[in-house]
Design an enzyme around this catalytic site. Structure first.
Site, PDB file in Angstrom:
ATOM      1  N   ARG A   1       0.835  -1.223   0.000  1.00 30.59           N
ATOM      2  CA  ARG A   1       0.000   0.000   0.000  1.00 30.59           C
ATOM      3  C   ARG A   1       0.864   1.266   0.000  1.00 30.59           C
ATOM      4  NH1 ARG A   1      -2.878  -3.766  -0.372  1.00 30.59           N
ATOM      5  NH2 ARG A   1      -5.060  -3.932   0.228  1.00 30.59           N
TER       6      ARG A   1
ATOM      7  N   SER B   1     -10.609  -0.443   3.381  1.00 32.41           N
ATOM      8  CA  SER B   1      -9.753  -0.519   4.572  1.00 32.41           C
ATOM      9  C   SER B   1      -9.294   0.890   4.926  1.00 32.41           C
ATOM     10  CB  SER B   1      -8.515  -1.374   4.302  1.00 32.41           C
ATOM     11  OG  SER B   1      -8.857  -2.708   4.050  1.00 32.41           O
TER      12      SER B   1
ATOM     13  N   GLU C   1      -4.419   3.915   5.748  1.00 28.70           N
ATOM     14  CA  GLU C   1      -4.301   3.609   4.335  1.00 28.70           C
ATOM     15  C   GLU C   1      -4.963   4.723   3.528  1.00 28.70           C
ATOM     16  OE1 GLU C   1      -6.067   1.828   1.044  1.00 28.70           O
ATOM     17  OE2 GLU C   1      -6.129   0.001   2.256  1.00 28.70           O
TER      18      GLU C   1
HETATM   19  N1  EPU Z   1     -11.014 -10.897  10.918  1.00 34.23           N
HETATM   20  C1  EPU Z   1     -11.546 -10.951  12.177  1.00 34.23           C
HETATM   21  N2  EPU Z   1     -12.767 -10.386  12.368  1.00 34.23           N
HETATM   22  C2  EPU Z   1     -13.439  -9.767  11.382  1.00 34.23           C
HETATM   23  C3  EPU Z   1     -12.898  -9.712  10.095  1.00 34.23           C
HETATM   24  C4  EPU Z   1     -11.666 -10.284   9.890  1.00 34.23           C
HETATM   25  O1  EPU Z   1     -10.974 -11.493  13.090  1.00 34.23           O
HETATM   26  O2  EPU Z   1     -14.541  -9.248  11.657  1.00 34.23           O
HETATM   27  C5  EPU Z   1      -9.679 -11.504  10.741  1.00 34.23           C
HETATM   28  C6  EPU Z   1      -9.767 -12.888  10.186  1.00 34.23           C
HETATM   29  O3  EPU Z   1      -8.842 -13.715  10.830  1.00 34.23           O
HETATM   30  C7  EPU Z   1      -9.380 -12.700   8.715  1.00 34.23           C
HETATM   31  C8  EPU Z   1      -8.372 -11.575   8.858  1.00 34.23           C
HETATM   32  O4  EPU Z   1      -8.922 -10.741   9.863  1.00 34.23           O
HETATM   33  O5  EPU Z   1      -8.854 -13.829   8.159  1.00 34.23           O
HETATM   34  C9  EPU Z   1      -8.111 -10.806   7.605  1.00 34.23           C
HETATM   35  O6  EPU Z   1      -9.329 -10.271   7.091  1.00 34.23           O
HETATM   36  P1  EPU Z   1      -9.519 -10.078   5.516  1.00 34.23           P
HETATM   37  O7  EPU Z   1      -9.265 -11.341   4.825  1.00 34.23           O
HETATM   38  O8  EPU Z   1     -10.854  -9.457   5.293  1.00 34.23           O
HETATM   39  O9  EPU Z   1      -8.362  -9.091   5.067  1.00 34.23           O
HETATM   40  P2  EPU Z   1      -7.685  -7.780   5.683  1.00 34.23           P
HETATM   41  O10 EPU Z   1      -6.258  -8.140   5.965  1.00 34.23           O
HETATM   42  O11 EPU Z   1      -8.419  -7.219   6.826  1.00 34.23           O
HETATM   43  C10 EPU Z   1      -6.761  -6.933   3.406  1.00 34.23           C
HETATM   44  C11 EPU Z   1      -6.722  -5.668   2.605  1.00 34.23           C
HETATM   45  C12 EPU Z   1      -7.993  -5.488   1.798  1.00 34.23           C
HETATM   46  C13 EPU Z   1      -8.175  -6.703   0.914  1.00 34.23           C
HETATM   47  C14 EPU Z   1      -8.244  -7.947   1.797  1.00 34.23           C
HETATM   48  C15 EPU Z   1      -8.343  -9.227   0.997  1.00 34.23           C
HETATM   49  C16 EPU Z   1      -5.332  -4.088   3.787  1.00 34.23           C
HETATM   50  C17 EPU Z   1      -5.270  -2.828   4.561  1.00 34.23           C
HETATM   51  N3  EPU Z   1      -6.538  -4.509   3.455  1.00 34.23           N
HETATM   52  O12 EPU Z   1      -7.739  -6.783   4.418  1.00 34.23           O
HETATM   53  O13 EPU Z   1      -7.804  -4.340   0.973  1.00 34.23           O
HETATM   54  O14 EPU Z   1      -9.340  -6.608   0.128  1.00 34.23           O
HETATM   55  O15 EPU Z   1      -7.031  -8.049   2.579  1.00 34.23           O
HETATM   56  O16 EPU Z   1      -7.128  -9.529   0.402  1.00 34.23           O
HETATM   57  O17 EPU Z   1      -4.286  -4.656   3.462  1.00 34.23           O
HETATM   58  C18 EPU Z   1      -8.156  -1.953   0.928  1.00 34.23           C
HETATM   59  O18 EPU Z   1      -6.945  -1.817   0.852  1.00 34.23           O
HETATM   60  O19 EPU Z   1      -8.943  -0.945   0.958  1.00 34.23           O
HETATM   61  C19 EPU Z   1      -8.719  -3.287   1.025  1.00 34.23           C
HETATM   62  C20 EPU Z   1     -10.007  -3.466   1.147  1.00 34.23           C
END
Ligand code: EPU
Length: 338
Positions: A165, A236, A333
């Site tokens: 990012r 995010s 972000e």
């Molecule tokens: N989780 C929880 N509770 C929740 C939701 C998630 O505990 O309510 C935990 C789970 O263990 C899950 C983990 O958080 O496996 C990760 O969640 P998620 O897969 O939704 O991904 P993220 O790391 O929170 C990142 C990117 C997103 C991207 C997703 C999917 C960043 C800042 N965000 O989110 O990007 O779509 O992975 O690859 O790196 C963005 O940049 O705007 C964005 C949406």
């Protein structure tokens, strides 16, 4: 080129927040960009470059300058090798339209980035990423106008310091992206390592083409992110923290279940959503009309009556609570339009 005055920023950003911009200039090409910058300079006003407005928070008191909106259109394909093609897109092309075009042509490389809001020109600025893929894997070059001169420079992806990012375009002010070029493969294979995709594959869902993978990713996103046609959001709001691996290990011992992913030799990325959910119990936490999205607390939603100030205060509260509980100082972000 069109110039408008006193335009509400809530009509130009997906957060749907913010007061008026003094001027908004829509640019279709390079000459428009030079004219828009000259317009701002003549009046002694600052300028801010906006694409789809899906990663910015505009202030309640607006922007006393010139918003340069990049609407450069067009997608073109060039053959580069038997097994590869180059897709060149104007900065104003919707990113997801570009992903759909790649899929329609059977080209691999950006299908996991389906459904991300925003424009092609904004994609390299924060090196968009999702489901185990980042733009840096496919970006070949960009054409951009530097801050200090009326000329176009072609910058290879390797010159952009693309990172999680982050990029040179985010750190060095004033670059204006005109078009981007992706190098995509005809003989690619699905990248399904990310858990949500792997479980669909295991359930027998056909994920054999860029179009099929793109459709699955759009469905997964629809289940996790607020519907932009209903709620104000910028996806995010924070980055997942990248910390020293030893610290991450200690944190995972203190909070069993914390998802930790190796980043490089010395650092690891930890899941902020998990910390917000399982350590702080902060899902749905709100300030005024702004709240952490119930299904994904790393996402801030601006509900009815929300102000940018509500979002600011919520973000500050979250950052403070994360720091108190884990010692981690989180980064945003989303960019602030100022
Ligand atoms: N989780 C929880 N509770 C929740 C939701 C998630 O505990 O309510 C935990 C789970 O263990 C899950 C983990 O958080 O496996 C990760 O969640 P998620 O897969 O939704 O991904 P993220 O790391 O929170 C990142 C990117 C997103 C991207 C997703 C999917 C960043 C800042 N965000 O989110 O990007 O779509 O992975 O690859 O790196 C963005 O940049 O705007 C964005 C949406």
């Amino acid at each position: 080129m069109t110039t408008r005055e006193h335009v509400p920023l809530r009509t130009l950003t997906t957060f749907r927040l913010g007061g008026d911009a003094r001027f908004v200039i829509d640019c279709e090409n390079e000459a428009d960009v030079y004219a828009a910058r000259a317009f701002a300079k003549e009046r002694g006003l600052p300028s801010y470059v906006l694409g789809g407005g899906s990663n910015v928070l505009a202030a309640d008191d607006g922007y006393a300058g010139v918003i340069i909106r990049m609407n450069v259109p067009g997608i073109a394909e060039e053959a580069v090798a038997e097994d590869a093609a180059r897709l060149i897109a104007g900065a104003g092309v919707s990113w997801d339209t570009l992903v759909a075009e790649a899929a329609r042509r059977g080209l691999w490389g950006v299908e996991n980035l389906a459904g991300i809001p925003g424009t092609a020109g904004a994609a390299p600025v924060q090196n968009i990423g999702a489901y185990g893929t980042e733009l840096s894997g496919s970006l070949e070059w960009i054409d951009a106008v530097p801050a200090d001169a009326d000329r176009v420079e072609r910058l290879a992806a390797a010159e952009l310091a693309l990172a999680y990012r982050d990029s040179r375009l985010k750190r060095e002010k004033g670059w204006i992206v005109l078009r981007i070029a992706l190098r995509l493969r005809r003989d690619g294979a699905p990248m399904l390592a990310y858990r949500d995709l792997a479980s669909r594959k295991e359930a027998g869902e056909p994920l054999r083409t860029p179009a099929e993978v793109g459709r699955a990713v759009r469905e997964i996103r629809a289940g996790k992110f607020p519907d932009l046609s209903v709620s104000g959001t910028a996806g995010s709001f924070f980055k997942n923290p990248v910390i020293r691996s030893a610290e991450a290990k200690a944190l995972a011992e203190r909070y069993p279940g914390l998802p930790v992913y190796p980043a490089d030799e010395e650092t690891s990325k930890v899941s902020l959503a998990w910390i917000l959910d399982c350590v702080l119990d902060a899902r749905g936490l709100s300030v005024g009309g702004a709240r952490l999205f119930e299904r994904q607390p790393i996402v801030i939603v601006a509900g009815d009556g929300a102000t940018a100030k509500d979002v600011e205060l919520l973000a500050e509260t979250v950052a403070r609570r994360v720091e108190e509980a884990t010692g981690i100082s989180i980064e945003r972000e989303v960019r602030t339009l100022a």
